[in-house]
Write a protein that holds these residues in place. Structure first.
Motif, PDB file in Angstrom:
ATOM      1  N   LEU A 100      30.796 -17.218  13.169  1.00  0.00           N
ATOM      2  CA  LEU A 100      30.302 -18.460  13.751  1.00  0.00           C
ATOM      3  C   LEU A 100      31.275 -19.606  13.470  1.00  0.00           C
ATOM      4  O   LEU A 100      31.571 -20.408  14.360  1.00  0.00           O
ATOM      5  CB  LEU A 100      28.909 -18.789  13.208  1.00  0.00           C
ATOM      6  N   ALA A 101      31.791 -19.666  12.259  1.00  0.00           N
ATOM      7  CA  ALA A 101      32.735 -20.735  11.904  1.00  0.00           C
ATOM      8  C   ALA A 101      33.996 -20.667  12.767  1.00  0.00           C
ATOM      9  O   ALA A 101      34.496 -21.699  13.235  1.00  0.00           O
ATOM     10  CB  ALA A 101      33.107 -20.635  10.426  1.00  0.00           C
ATOM     11  N   ARG A 102      34.517 -19.481  13.002  1.00  0.00           N
ATOM     12  CA  ARG A 102      35.712 -19.329  13.846  1.00  0.00           C
ATOM     13  C   ARG A 102      35.416 -19.722  15.291  1.00  0.00           C
ATOM     14  O   ARG A 102      36.236 -20.378  15.938  1.00  0.00           O
ATOM     15  CB  ARG A 102      36.237 -17.902  13.781  1.00  0.00           C
ATOM     16  N   ALA A 103      34.278 -19.290  15.793  1.00  0.00           N
ATOM     17  CA  ALA A 103      33.911 -19.632  17.173  1.00  0.00           C
ATOM     18  C   ALA A 103      33.737 -21.138  17.328  1.00  0.00           C
ATOM     19  O   ALA A 103      34.225 -21.730  18.303  1.00  0.00           O
ATOM     20  CB  ALA A 103      32.637 -18.900  17.574  1.00  0.00           C
ATOM     21  N   LEU A 104      33.074 -21.767  16.364  1.00  0.00           N
ATOM     22  CA  LEU A 104      32.898 -23.222  16.422  1.00  0.00           C
ATOM     23  C   LEU A 104      34.235 -23.945  16.291  1.00  0.00           C
ATOM     24  O   LEU A 104      34.471 -24.950  16.966  1.00  0.00           O
ATOM     25  CB  LEU A 104      31.923 -23.686  15.337  1.00  0.00           C
ATOM     26  N   GLY A 105      35.113 -23.437  15.445  1.00  0.00           N
ATOM     27  CA  GLY A 105      36.445 -24.025  15.310  1.00  0.00           C
ATOM     28  C   GLY A 105      37.237 -23.936  16.604  1.00  0.00           C
ATOM     29  O   GLY A 105      37.888 -24.898  17.016  1.00  0.00           O
ATOM     30  N   ALA A 106      37.170 -22.777  17.256  1.00  0.00           N
ATOM     31  CA  ALA A 106      37.873 -22.606  18.538  1.00  0.00           C
ATOM     32  C   ALA A 106      37.308 -23.555  19.588  1.00  0.00           C
ATOM     33  O   ALA A 106      38.073 -24.178  20.343  1.00  0.00           O
ATOM     34  CB  ALA A 106      37.751 -21.157  19.006  1.00  0.00           C
ATOM     35  N   LEU A 107      35.995 -23.690  19.634  1.00  0.00           N
ATOM     36  CA  LEU A 107      35.378 -24.623  20.587  1.00  0.00           C
ATOM     37  C   LEU A 107      35.773 -26.064  20.287  1.00  0.00           C
ATOM     38  O   LEU A 107      35.999 -26.853  21.212  1.00  0.00           O
ATOM     39  CB  LEU A 107      33.866 -24.474  20.577  1.00  0.00           C
TER      40      LEU A 107
END
Length: 135
Positions: A100-107
């Motif tokens: 989730l942290a990686r996905a939010l960072g990418a967004l």
């Protein structure tokens, strides 16, 4: 000019992604790390090391060409899109997990680039309205 930016940033992202993925592959082949000539020969015998060099050299020259024409704020932000592409390729190539942290960072990275691009477009449009010779 928009086509130049699009192609330039896609090329920059491709070179940067090549460099980072190549380093990841080279790193996996370099283990175990040793302070020896045999280890150095093993590392420099890997084609991925040269993929990284090609990626960095290509990214440097692409970046220099883009800086001649692109606005610096959005250009600098867009130059970091390789963080997202490397993350996505690493899921596929290295079996890394999408958290989730990686996905939010990418967004957040993508959202920031979009915001900077929109702000630059509005600023350019306002300048063109103020001075018809610019538009």
């Amino acid at each position: 000019m928009k086509r130049f930016y699009l192609l330039g940033f896609l090329l920059l992202m491709a070179f940067d992604t090549l460099a980072q993925i190549s380093f990841k592959y080279a790193g996996t082949q370099a283990l175990p790390v040793e302070a020896s000539l045999a280890w150095l020969l093993r590392v420099f015998g890997q084609p991925w090391v040269y993929g990284a060099v090609i990626g960095y050299v290509g990214a440097f020259f692409t970046w220099m060409a883009l800086l001649k024409h692109a606005p610096i704020g959005p250009a600098f932000a867009a130059s970091h899109l390789e963080v997202v592409s490397v993350m996505l390729l690493s899921i596929w190539l290295f079996d890394e997990q999408l958290t989730l942290a990686r996905a939010l960072g990418a967004l957040a990275i993508i959202g920031g680039i979009v915001c900077l691009g929109l702000a630059e477009s509005r600023e350019h449009a306002a300048e063109a309205d103020a001075d018809p010779a610019l538009g």
